[in-house]
Design an enzyme around this catalytic site. Structure first.
Site, PDB file in Angstrom:
ATOM      1  NE  ARG A   1       5.618  -2.971  -4.642  1.00 15.82           N
ATOM      2  CZ  ARG A   1       4.318  -3.117  -4.362  1.00 15.82           C
ATOM      3  NH1 ARG A   1       3.917  -3.155  -3.104  1.00 15.82           N
ATOM      4  NH2 ARG A   1       3.423  -3.217  -5.310  1.00 15.82           N
TER       5      ARG A   1
ATOM      6  N   GLY B   1       0.885  -1.165   0.000  1.00 15.23           N
ATOM      7  CA  GLY B   1       0.000   0.000   0.000  1.00 15.23           C
ATOM      8  C   GLY B   1       0.922   1.214   0.000  1.00 15.23           C
ATOM      9  CB  ALA B   2       1.127   4.147  -2.249  1.00 17.90           C
TER      10      ALA B   2
ATOM     11  CD  GLN C   1      -2.754  -6.991  -3.646  1.00 19.73           C
ATOM     12  OE1 GLN C   1      -3.464  -7.625  -4.414  1.00 19.73           O
ATOM     13  NE2 GLN C   1      -1.560  -6.565  -3.997  1.00 19.73           N
TER      14      GLN C   1
ATOM     15  CG  ASP D   1       0.031   2.254  -5.824  1.00 26.11           C
ATOM     16  OD1 ASP D   1      -1.126   1.850  -6.019  1.00 26.11           O
ATOM     17  OD2 ASP D   1       0.789   1.791  -4.953  1.00 26.11           O
TER      18      ASP D   1
ATOM     19  CE  LYS E   1      -1.978  -4.046  -6.758  1.00 22.46           C
ATOM     20  NZ  LYS E   1      -0.585  -4.388  -7.116  1.00 22.46           N
TER      21      LYS E   1
HETATM   22  O1  MRU Z   1       0.779  -3.839  -4.742  1.00 22.80           O
HETATM   23  P1  MRU Z   1       0.101  -3.175  -3.580  1.00 22.80           P
HETATM   24  O2  MRU Z   1      -0.713  -4.103  -2.756  1.00 22.80           O
HETATM   25  O3  MRU Z   1       1.071  -2.353  -2.751  1.00 22.80           O
HETATM   26  O4  MRU Z   1      -0.900  -2.146  -4.267  1.00 22.80           O
HETATM   27  C1  MRU Z   1      -1.678  -1.309  -3.454  1.00 22.80           C
HETATM   28  C2  MRU Z   1      -2.609  -0.426  -4.206  1.00 22.80           C
HETATM   29  O5  MRU Z   1      -2.679  -0.437  -5.412  1.00 22.80           O
HETATM   30  C3  MRU Z   1      -3.398   0.545  -3.384  1.00 22.80           C
HETATM   31  O6  MRU Z   1      -4.625   0.809  -3.980  1.00 22.80           O
HETATM   32  C4  MRU Z   1      -2.620   1.869  -3.272  1.00 22.80           C
HETATM   33  O7  MRU Z   1      -1.298   1.628  -2.872  1.00 22.80           O
HETATM   34  C5  MRU Z   1      -3.251   2.794  -2.319  1.00 22.80           C
HETATM   35  S1  MRU Z   1      -3.116   2.252  -0.652  1.00 22.80           S
HETATM   36  C6  MRU Z   1      -3.783   3.447   0.339  1.00 22.80           C
END
Ligand code: MRU
Length: 350
Positions: free
Chosen positions: A95, A53-54, A203, A244, A255
């Site tokens: 990431r 999650g970002a 997720q 993100d 995502k």
């Molecule tokens: O690959 P992830 O699980 O880190 O991806 C997360 C997402 O795409 C979330 O929607 C995004 O990071 C926002 S979290 C507040």
């Protein structure tokens, strides 16, 4: 707002001199908090999505870097700064789409450089941790404000469709996309939620349902390919997702699959709201085409967790982890500084 969970997914333990995270790869089967005080553990946690999650990645990278560097035997400030720069570069590459990771580390780097003449090595190390913990506190405050802004866009009885996990697990506390749902719950406002499972790493199914269930929210899990069908039946009032990286023009990386949701929502005249802190806006990135999309291992698609095959071995697989939703499709982007609509002109400070 109340922290109904009683814990945060990223925490600092003074007594252990370590970062404590809830290992999200084990959810929903096991709640296991792990202690991180070494570079290898920090990198593994970020790369393997033990923390994800970002905003949470940004906070974990900052607290994690401070914890790791606390143990680094630098004799001079420049030795410490060089080591920080090396670690920071390697963490950012793990990431590449979630810009909060880079933003947090750039902020720590600025603090180090600004104080490199007045402070000694010990003081610089303490400054790193202090700044990292401030990032987390600011994120908590931002989430509360985003929840308040976003709730003004919803009405009692609405059914929201959400994707991936942009909740308590993905941030400092409360969430981005899920924060108005938690605030509504606290205020006794009735909202219902459809949770997309979010292939390939689920997720939505593993994490969003885990936290909504704990919070007592009324939700239903669906497969990603059911979205247009539900929308066509008038079962969705709003799509709410996280982000993100938001480019300066509002194009948004989130995502993989968010773009598809947004196209379907637009076809059925359903608003798509994106909620994220201003630390997710990349003012240096003019549009979505400049956002680097992380590509991940093919095994995430071909192999079930626990090593069960989902596809024959040796086949071609493409696994982009994110996609870009064009700004025009997004009904509003909500940050702690307010609600923005196309054409996007974000306020840099509150
Ligand atoms: O690959 P992830 O699980 O880190 O991806 C997360 C997402 O795409 C979330 O929607 C995004 O990071 C926002 S979290 C507040």
């Amino acid at each position: 707002m109340t922290n109904i969970f009683g814990w945060d997914s990223v925490q600092y333990s003074e007594s252990k001199k370590a970062m404590i995270i809830l290992d999200q790869t084990l959810l929903p089967n096991k709640e296991s908090f792990i202690s991180i005080n070494k570079e290898s553990l920090l990198k593994e946690a970020i790369k393997l999505l033990k923390v994800r999650g970002a905003p949470a990645i940004g906070i974990a990278a900052a607290i994690g870097a401070a914890v790791v560097l606390e143990r680094y035997p630098a004799k001079t400030n420049s030795e410490l700064i060089n080591e920080f720069n090396r670690l920071s570069k390697e963490l950012i590459s793990l990431r590449p789409t979630a810009v909060n990771l880079k933003n947090s580390l750039v902020r720590l780097q600025k603090a180090l450089i600004e104080h490199s003449f007045g402070y000694n090595v010990k003081e610089l190390k303490a400054l790193l941790l202090e700044e990292a913990l401030k990032i987390k506190e600011e994120d908590i405050a931002a989430n509360i404000k985003m929840a308040q802004h976003a709730l003004t866009l919803l009405k009692p009885g609405d059914t929201i469709l959400t994707y991936c996990n942009a909740g308590h697990l993905a941030v400092s506390r409360y969430g981005t996309a899920l924060s108005p749902i938690y605030l509504a719950k606290e205020r006794g406002i009735d909202l219902k939620v459809y949770v997309c499972e979010t292939r390939p790493l689920l997720q939505g199914a593993r994490l969003t349902t885990y936290e909504l269930k704990k919070a007592g929210v009324d939700f239903t899990l669906i497969c990603d390919n059911m979205v247009a069908h539900l929308m066509s039946q008038g079962k969705v009032n709003a799509v709410i997702t996280g982000c993100d990286r938001v480019a300066a023009n509002g194009d948004t990386a989130n995502k993989i699959g968010t773009h598809t949701l947004s196209v379907s929502a637009s076809y059925y005249n359903i608003p798509h709201y994106i909620i994220g802190p201003s630390t997710t806006i990349d003012y240096s990135c003019p549009s979505g085409s400049q956002i680097k999309i992380e590509e991940r291992e093919s095994a995430e698609i071909t192999d079930m967790w626990y090593n069960k095959k989902m596809a024959p071995p040796g086949i071609k697989v493409y696994n982009p982890a994110f996609d870009i939703t064009p700004a025009k499709l997004i009904s509003a982007i909500i940050t702690e500084t307010g609600i923005y609509r196309f054409p996007y002109k974000f306020k840099i400070n509150d």
